[in-house]
Design an enzyme around this catalytic site. Structure first.
Site, PDB file in Angstrom:
ATOM      1  N   HIS A  87       0.832  -1.208   0.000  1.00 36.29           N
ATOM      2  CA  HIS A  87       0.000   0.000   0.000  1.00 36.29           C
ATOM      3  C   HIS A  87       0.863   1.254   0.000  1.00 36.29           C
ATOM      4  O   HIS A  87       0.464   2.304  -0.466  1.00 36.29           O
ATOM      5  CB  HIS A  87      -0.892   0.044   1.252  1.00 36.29           C
ATOM      6  CG  HIS A  87      -1.759  -1.155   1.403  1.00 36.29           C
ATOM      7  ND1 HIS A  87      -2.705  -1.492   0.479  1.00 36.29           N
ATOM      8  CD2 HIS A  87      -1.832  -2.093   2.385  1.00 36.29           C
ATOM      9  CE1 HIS A  87      -3.325  -2.597   0.873  1.00 36.29           C
ATOM     10  NE2 HIS A  87      -2.810  -2.983   2.019  1.00 36.29           N
ATOM     11  N   HIS A 115       5.747   6.819   6.809  1.00 34.48           N
ATOM     12  CA  HIS A 115       5.431   6.285   5.478  1.00 34.48           C
ATOM     13  C   HIS A 115       4.911   7.414   4.604  1.00 34.48           C
ATOM     14  O   HIS A 115       4.783   8.551   5.071  1.00 34.48           O
ATOM     15  CB  HIS A 115       4.393   5.155   5.596  1.00 34.48           C
ATOM     16  CG  HIS A 115       3.106   5.629   6.171  1.00 34.48           C
ATOM     17  ND1 HIS A 115       2.801   5.527   7.506  1.00 34.48           N
ATOM     18  CD2 HIS A 115       2.050   6.266   5.598  1.00 34.48           C
ATOM     19  CE1 HIS A 115       1.621   6.075   7.715  1.00 34.48           C
ATOM     20  NE2 HIS A 115       1.137   6.534   6.580  1.00 34.48           N
ATOM     21  N   HIS A 117       2.372   8.971   1.152  1.00 35.19           N
ATOM     22  CA  HIS A 117       1.221   8.903   0.242  1.00 35.19           C
ATOM     23  C   HIS A 117       1.588   9.732  -0.980  1.00 35.19           C
ATOM     24  O   HIS A 117       2.125  10.830  -0.832  1.00 35.19           O
ATOM     25  CB  HIS A 117      -0.029   9.450   0.928  1.00 35.19           C
ATOM     26  CG  HIS A 117      -0.403   8.668   2.150  1.00 35.19           C
ATOM     27  ND1 HIS A 117      -1.231   7.581   2.119  1.00 35.19           N
ATOM     28  CD2 HIS A 117      -0.004   8.799   3.449  1.00 35.19           C
ATOM     29  CE1 HIS A 117      -1.364   7.071   3.340  1.00 35.19           C
ATOM     30  NE2 HIS A 117      -0.620   7.797   4.172  1.00 35.19           N
ATOM     31  N   HIS A 141       3.760  10.707   6.704  1.00 38.48           N
ATOM     32  CA  HIS A 141       3.109  10.517   8.009  1.00 38.48           C
ATOM     33  C   HIS A 141       4.076   9.885   8.988  1.00 38.48           C
ATOM     34  O   HIS A 141       4.582   8.783   8.737  1.00 38.48           O
ATOM     35  CB  HIS A 141       1.882   9.604   7.871  1.00 38.48           C
ATOM     36  CG  HIS A 141       0.731  10.279   7.182  1.00 38.48           C
ATOM     37  ND1 HIS A 141      -0.301   9.591   6.597  1.00 38.48           N
ATOM     38  CD2 HIS A 141       0.469  11.602   7.023  1.00 38.48           C
ATOM     39  CE1 HIS A 141      -1.170  10.468   6.085  1.00 38.48           C
ATOM     40  NE2 HIS A 141      -0.720  11.685   6.322  1.00 38.48           N
ATOM     41  N   THR A 225      -5.922   6.519   8.201  1.00 42.35           N
ATOM     42  CA  THR A 225      -6.464   6.748   6.850  1.00 42.35           C
ATOM     43  C   THR A 225      -6.479   5.466   6.018  1.00 42.35           C
ATOM     44  O   THR A 225      -6.768   5.507   4.833  1.00 42.35           O
ATOM     45  CB  THR A 225      -5.672   7.850   6.100  1.00 42.35           C
ATOM     46  OG1 THR A 225      -4.341   7.381   5.897  1.00 42.35           O
ATOM     47  CG2 THR A 225      -5.661   9.152   6.893  1.00 42.35           C
ATOM     48  N   THR A 226      -6.143   4.345   6.671  1.00 43.31           N
ATOM     49  CA  THR A 226      -6.249   3.055   5.991  1.00 43.31           C
ATOM     50  C   THR A 226      -7.094   2.150   6.873  1.00 43.31           C
ATOM     51  O   THR A 226      -7.185   2.370   8.086  1.00 43.31           O
ATOM     52  CB  THR A 226      -4.866   2.399   5.806  1.00 43.31           C
ATOM     53  OG1 THR A 226      -4.238   2.277   7.084  1.00 43.31           O
ATOM     54  CG2 THR A 226      -3.980   3.209   4.879  1.00 43.31           C
TER      55      THR A 226
HETATM   56 ZN    ZN Z   1      -0.582   7.599   6.164  1.00 46.17          ZN
END
Ligand code: ZN
Ligand code: NAG
Ligand code: NAG
Ligand code: ZN
Length: 583
Positions: A87, A115, A117, A141, A225-226
């Site tokens: 992801h 991580h 995005h 993040h 957010t996941t």
């Molecule tokens: Zn994130």
């Protein structure tokens, strides 16, 4: 039997969850973000989801958002592994080495990983949060968990996780950032899902953050957010982006073949976004009382979202001959008005001096109000620093008093947004302020007013007013504020003023947007404050005559509490009875 059923359903739950977790995706599969809400075990359909679009003009400054303390963010040996988890690309940190605290967080958080995005190779931006409708190319993040909590505990705690979000802005060519060059050089080697490498570079988290001003940030309550989208995150989104060269940003999409790995923004559902004091908020001084700006009171109705042209506006003139007695206007119940530590800070708003109270501490009910109200703040309206200055907002029989104090209360069962839309969402208590009567005229029975109102000789606590007005010299600039450490209660400030005798009408806020959401109480007796202390308001704030002109009553009625029997008369009656008994 019962136990057996429980075990079966539990293991089924685990199975379903396991399957769902491996299935979710951002694009490239059926279980994209719009489907996440249908997983029964996930919270993705909740009311406080992330990410969000941050509208700066709706953000509210929170003076509790102080500076962060970052432990080992500059250590060059805490980034341990870099992994493609299917992801995102995630960097795991040394366990228990990195910590975050301060920044308005309640307690210390252990930093676990960071991580990213991002968007795609065609320069489609891929940050999760947006700012005023704009999406940045990427977002980083940094995820921390409440120190001492387990993952399961943290997922159930609204403050379980603290995530720091950094926007990443693409710069054209120019100098490349060495730390980002080193980090992105790993991406080609972890292009497959679940590929993980040991990270062997001497770079720190601070090297990646670069020159971002860490005192400028937004704060709100949200979620992961996941999936499972647990509503357990205190979000910090920094205002300034990290600048990284466009070529390096491109590597995330091209080298991993993961693209557009971000969740769309979610509804705010009444949540407030707070801004740290270092962020200058726009539009907060765009209206004024005199004609030094475009939006003087006669033009307030032209401001965005303005209700200032409505037909239940405040303040008003109270014509005491045409008020109606309402027996329901009984005495109030004041909770924690005597608390000497309820004031959090005092701030110069550019329109008033405002004392903001601690959350959920002070309350008002009774007084004919149909609800319990939490007290949010109190503030002052004033005239000039001259001897005979007049600066109250309300007037009684066209008499304007030197000052007026407004104690602002919000219906306890509503959010502030909801309260601003409800006709009785707010209750404001208005107290006139004037100088104490000199002792000579105070006891003189030749004073006509005195004889008709024999109980009226209110006093307030001089020391409390002295402490309060002493803070004014510390907030000379608009937007400045100072923490209130002295012991001052609202009771001290009000003193012995009669709180049972008041006027009541339905009105509005007296400043833009003039929402018609206020149950007004205007007390008949005035609070007595030394003129020298009153003069400090215009002197230190640097502006004067901060009151709105009175508005038309239209078809509204003004009510009055039933006149209570003045104390001395009551005494006479009692004495008379006693005499009668003993005769
Ligand atoms: Zn994130
Ligand atoms: C983290 O910081 C502490 C205290 O400053 C220090 O003793 C420790 O060695 C640091 N750990 C790492 C891995 O850098
Ligand atoms: C983002 O980068 C561009 C250059 O590509 C620059 O002009 C702009 O000011 C940057 N934005 C911020 C907020 O730093
Ligand atoms: Zn006011």
């Amino acid at each position: 039997m019962y136990l057996h059923a429980l075990v079966v359903s539990l293991s089924l739950g685990v199975l379903i969850r396991g399957a769902a977790e491996s299935e979710w995706c951002y694009n490239k599969c059926d279980q994209g973000p719009s489907q996440w809400v249908y997983y029964p075990d996930f919270s993705c359909g909740g009311k406080t989801q992330s990410p969000i679009d941050i509208n700066i003009s709706h953000a509210v400054t929170d003076h509790g958002l102080n500076d962060f303390t970052f432990m080992n963010f500059s250590s060059k040996h805490v980034i341990k592994y870099i992994k493609n988890n299917g992801h995102t690309v995630k960097c795991n940190l040394t366990k228990d080495a990195v910590e975050v605290s301060g920044g308005g967080l309640k307690g210390t958080y252990s930093t676990l990983q960071f991580h990213f995005h991002w968007g795609d190779t065609k320069h489609h931006p891929g940050s999760e949060h947006m700012i005023n409708g704009e999406r940045y190319p990427m977002e980083m993040h940094i995820v921390s968990m409440k120190k001492g909590a387990t993952v399961e505990e943290a997922k159930k705690d609204p403050d379980g996780f603290a995530v720091l979000g950094f926007f990443i802005n693409a710069t054209e060519g120019g100098e490349k950032s060495e730390p980002w060059e080193k980090l992105t050089s790993y991406l080609k080697s972890i292009s497959e899902k679940d590929k993980e490498l040991k990270f062997n570079e001497d770079i720190s988290i601070n090297d990646l953050i670069g020159h971002v001003d860490l005192t400028k940030f937004y704060r709100y309550s949200g979620s992961l957010t996941t999936p499972e989208c647990n509503e357990a995150v205190v979000w910090t989104v920094f205002h300034e982006p990290i600048n990284v060269s466009k070529d390096l940003i491109q590597r995330f999409a091209s080298d991993t073949t993961l693209t557009n790995v971000y969740r769309p923004t979610q509804k705010l559902n009444g949540r407030k976004v707070h801004a740290s004091p270092a962020i200058p908020l726009p539009n907060s001084h765009s209206w004024c009382y005199d004609d030094h700006c475009e939006h003087r009171p006669s033009k307030w109705h032209l401001l965005p979202d303005s209700k200032c042209n409505g037909n239940r506006q405040s303040p008003i003139n109270i014509d005491s001959d045409s008020v109606e007695v309402d027996e329901k206007l009984v005495p109030f119940t004041f909770k924690n008005f005597g608390n000497k530590h309820a004031i959090k800070y005092i701030t110069n708003t550019g329109h008033a001096a405002k004392c903001v109270l601690k959350d959920d501490l002070v309350e008002v009910s009774g007084g004919g109000l149909k609800n319990v109200y939490s007290t949010l703040q109190f503030h002052f309206h004033w005239g000039t620093d001259s001897q005979d200055s007049e600066g109250s907002e309300h007037t009684v029989d066209s008499k304007r008093y030197p000052m007026e104090m407004h104690i602002v209360n919000k219906r306890k069962d509503l959010s502030l947004d909801e309260a601003l839309k409800a006709p009785d969402g707010l209750a404001v208590l208005g107290f006139f302020i004037e100088a104490p009567r000199s002792s000579k005229s105070g006891s003189s029975s030749s004073d006509a007013h005195e004889t008709t109102n024999p109980s009226s000789n209110p006093t307030s606590n001089k020391e409390a007013w002295n402490k309060l007005t002493g803070y004014l010299s510390a907030i000379p600039n608009i937007g400045s504020s100072v923490e209130v450490k002295e012991e001052i209660s609202i009771d001290d400030l009000l003193g012995s003023v009669n709180r049972d005798s008041y006027f009541r009408y339905s009105g509005s806020l007296t400043t833009p947007s003039c929402n018609e959401a206020v149950v007004w109480t205007v007390f008949k007796e005035s609070v007595r404050v030394d003129i020298d202390m009153m003069r400090k308001f215009p002197k230190h704030a640097g502006y004067h005559d901060v009151f709105r002109p009175t508005q038309s009553l239209h078809s509204r009625k003004i009510y009055t509490s039933a006149s209570s029997v003045p104390q001395p008369i009551l005494c006479y009656v009692l004495l008379a009875c006693l005499c009668a008994i003993f005769r």
